[in-house]
Design a protein around this motif. Structure first.
Motif, PDB file in Angstrom:
ATOM      1  N   LEU A 198      10.435  10.385 -12.484  1.00  0.00           N
ATOM      2  CA  LEU A 198      11.127  11.486 -13.163  1.00  0.00           C
ATOM      3  C   LEU A 198      10.200  12.685 -13.212  1.00  0.00           C
ATOM      4  N   ALA A 199      10.177  13.428 -12.128  1.00  0.00           N
ATOM      5  CA  ALA A 199       9.336  14.602 -11.993  1.00  0.00           C
ATOM      6  C   ALA A 199       9.804  15.384 -10.781  1.00  0.00           C
ATOM      7  N   SER A 200       9.395  16.656 -10.721  1.00  0.00           N
ATOM      8  CA  SER A 200       9.858  17.503  -9.623  1.00  0.00           C
ATOM      9  C   SER A 200       8.973  17.445  -8.394  1.00  0.00           C
ATOM     10  N   SER A 201       7.693  17.104  -8.594  1.00  0.00           N
ATOM     11  CA  SER A 201       6.759  17.190  -7.473  1.00  0.00           C
ATOM     12  C   SER A 201       6.521  15.832  -6.839  1.00  0.00           C
ATOM     13  N   ALA A 202       6.359  15.833  -5.523  1.00  0.00           N
ATOM     14  CA  ALA A 202       6.086  14.607  -4.792  1.00  0.00           C
ATOM     15  C   ALA A 202       4.621  14.221  -4.951  1.00  0.00           C
ATOM     16  N   THR A 203       4.357  12.926  -4.972  1.00  0.00           N
ATOM     17  CA  THR A 203       2.994  12.432  -5.071  1.00  0.00           C
ATOM     18  C   THR A 203       2.860  11.157  -4.257  1.00  0.00           C
ATOM     19  N   ASP A 204       1.623  10.887  -3.787  1.00  0.00           N
ATOM     20  CA  ASP A 204       1.397   9.687  -2.997  1.00  0.00           C
ATOM     21  C   ASP A 204       0.836   8.537  -3.828  1.00  0.00           C
ATOM     22  N   SER A 205       0.764   8.715  -5.127  1.00  0.00           N
ATOM     23  CA  SER A 205       0.214   7.682  -6.000  1.00  0.00           C
ATOM     24  C   SER A 205       1.308   6.730  -6.464  1.00  0.00           C
ATOM     25  N   SER A 206       1.176   5.457  -6.122  1.00  0.00           N
ATOM     26  CA  SER A 206       2.192   4.480  -6.519  1.00  0.00           C
ATOM     27  C   SER A 206       2.272   4.340  -8.040  1.00  0.00           C
ATOM     28  N   ALA A 207       1.163   4.570  -8.722  1.00  0.00           N
ATOM     29  CA  ALA A 207       1.150   4.433 -10.183  1.00  0.00           C
ATOM     30  C   ALA A 207       2.027   5.476 -10.864  1.00  0.00           C
ATOM     31  N   ALA A 208       2.349   6.539 -10.169  1.00  0.00           N
ATOM     32  CA  ALA A 208       3.150   7.614 -10.759  1.00  0.00           C
ATOM     33  C   ALA A 208       4.648   7.317 -10.727  1.00  0.00           C
ATOM     34  N   TYR A 209       5.045   6.295 -10.010  1.00  0.00           N
ATOM     35  CA  TYR A 209       6.457   5.966  -9.867  1.00  0.00           C
ATOM     36  C   TYR A 209       6.855   4.876 -10.850  1.00  0.00           C
ATOM     37  N   SER A 210       7.953   5.105 -11.534  1.00  0.00           N
ATOM     38  CA  SER A 210       8.375   4.183 -12.588  1.00  0.00           C
ATOM     39  C   SER A 210       9.389   3.150 -12.123  1.00  0.00           C
ATOM     40  N   TYR A 211      10.123   3.491 -11.082  1.00  0.00           N
ATOM     41  CA  TYR A 211      11.221   2.631 -10.653  1.00  0.00           C
ATOM     42  C   TYR A 211      11.024   2.235  -9.190  1.00  0.00           C
ATOM     43  N   TRP A 212      11.323   0.965  -8.914  1.00  0.00           N
ATOM     44  CA  TRP A 212      11.094   0.417  -7.586  1.00  0.00           C
ATOM     45  C   TRP A 212      12.273  -0.438  -7.144  1.00  0.00           C
ATOM     46  N   GLY A 213      12.556  -0.391  -5.856  1.00  0.00           N
ATOM     47  CA  GLY A 213      13.508  -1.317  -5.287  1.00  0.00           C
ATOM     48  C   GLY A 213      12.832  -2.631  -4.943  1.00  0.00           C
ATOM     49  N   ARG A 214      13.599  -3.571  -4.423  1.00  0.00           N
ATOM     50  CA  ARG A 214      13.062  -4.886  -4.087  1.00  0.00           C
ATOM     51  C   ARG A 214      12.467  -4.948  -2.699  1.00  0.00           C
ATOM     52  N   GLY A 215      12.713  -3.933  -1.901  1.00  0.00           N
ATOM     53  CA  GLY A 215      12.097  -3.869  -0.588  1.00  0.00           C
ATOM     54  C   GLY A 215      12.997  -4.348   0.532  1.00  0.00           C
ATOM     55  N   THR A 216      12.671  -3.876   1.734  1.00  0.00           N
ATOM     56  CA  THR A 216      13.355  -4.308   2.948  1.00  0.00           C
ATOM     57  C   THR A 216      12.289  -4.512   4.022  1.00  0.00           C
ATOM     58  N   GLN A 217      12.422  -5.572   4.785  1.00  0.00           N
ATOM     59  CA  GLN A 217      11.398  -5.940   5.747  1.00  0.00           C
ATOM     60  C   GLN A 217      11.596  -5.213   7.074  1.00  0.00           C
ATOM     61  N   VAL A 218      10.500  -4.657   7.586  1.00  0.00           N
ATOM     62  CA  VAL A 218      10.484  -4.049   8.911  1.00  0.00           C
ATOM     63  C   VAL A 218       9.463  -4.809   9.749  1.00  0.00           C
ATOM     64  N   THR A 219       9.902  -5.315  10.887  1.00  0.00           N
ATOM     65  CA  THR A 219       9.012  -6.032  11.790  1.00  0.00           C
ATOM     66  C   THR A 219       9.081  -5.385  13.164  1.00  0.00           C
ATOM     67  N   VAL A 220       7.917  -4.969  13.673  1.00  0.00           N
ATOM     68  CA  VAL A 220       7.834  -4.313  14.970  1.00  0.00           C
ATOM     69  C   VAL A 220       7.076  -5.237  15.918  1.00  0.00           C
ATOM     70  N   SER A 221       7.748  -5.658  16.968  1.00  0.00           N
ATOM     71  CA  SER A 221       7.118  -6.565  17.928  1.00  0.00           C
ATOM     72  C   SER A 221       6.469  -5.771  19.056  1.00  0.00           C
ATOM     73  N   SER A 222       5.389  -6.333  19.591  1.00  0.00           N
ATOM     74  CA  SER A 222       4.663  -5.632  20.663  1.00  0.00           C
ATOM     75  C   SER A 222       5.194  -6.009  22.035  1.00  0.00           C
TER      76      SER A 222
END
Length: 124
Positions: free
Chosen positions: A100-124
């Motif tokens: 809940l803020a206007s400015s973007a930040t790269d610090s994970s600690a600054a984010y209050s809400y999180w999703g459960r995630g989605t897996q990305v797998t890149v094969s070589s």
């Protein structure tokens, strides 16, 4: 409270593309800065990209600059991550986050809400 649900992950060959989407619900979407983070097995969670509440400011990790694009669709309450030229080292679980803020930040600690995630797998 904000609820976040990610989608769009999957398996892709190196050089391919994927588009992740994060659907937000529960509060006023435009008040929140949105971010994407990722975590590979045995590694710490790391910043990928973020977009300010207005959508005008975007920031990226050096490792994805020029390949990934973050964008928010205010009408649909979603934030998308377009991933091009994928590499095996992009393999990770990708998480959407909101603060809940206007400015973007790269610090994970600054984010209050999180999703459960989605897996990305890149094969070589």
């Amino acid at each position: 409270q904000v609820q976040l649900v990610e989608s769009g992950g999957g398996l892709v060959q190196a050089g391919g593309s994927l588009r992740l989407s994060c659907a937000a619900s529960g509060r006023t979407f435009i008040d929140y800065t949105m971010g994407w983070f990722r975590q590979a097995p045995g590694k710490e969670r790391e910043f990928v990209a973020a977009v300010s509440s207005s959508g005008r400011t975007r920031s990226y990790a050096d490792s994805v600059k020029g390949r990934f694009t973050i964008a928010r669709d205010i009408a649909k309450n979603t934030v998308n991550l377009q991933m091009n030229s994928l590499k095996p080292e992009d393999t990770a679980a990708y998480y959407c986050a909101a603060r809940l803020a206007s400015s973007a930040t790269d610090s994970s600690a600054a984010y209050s809400y999180w999703g459960r995630g989605t897996q990305v797998t890149v094969s070589s």
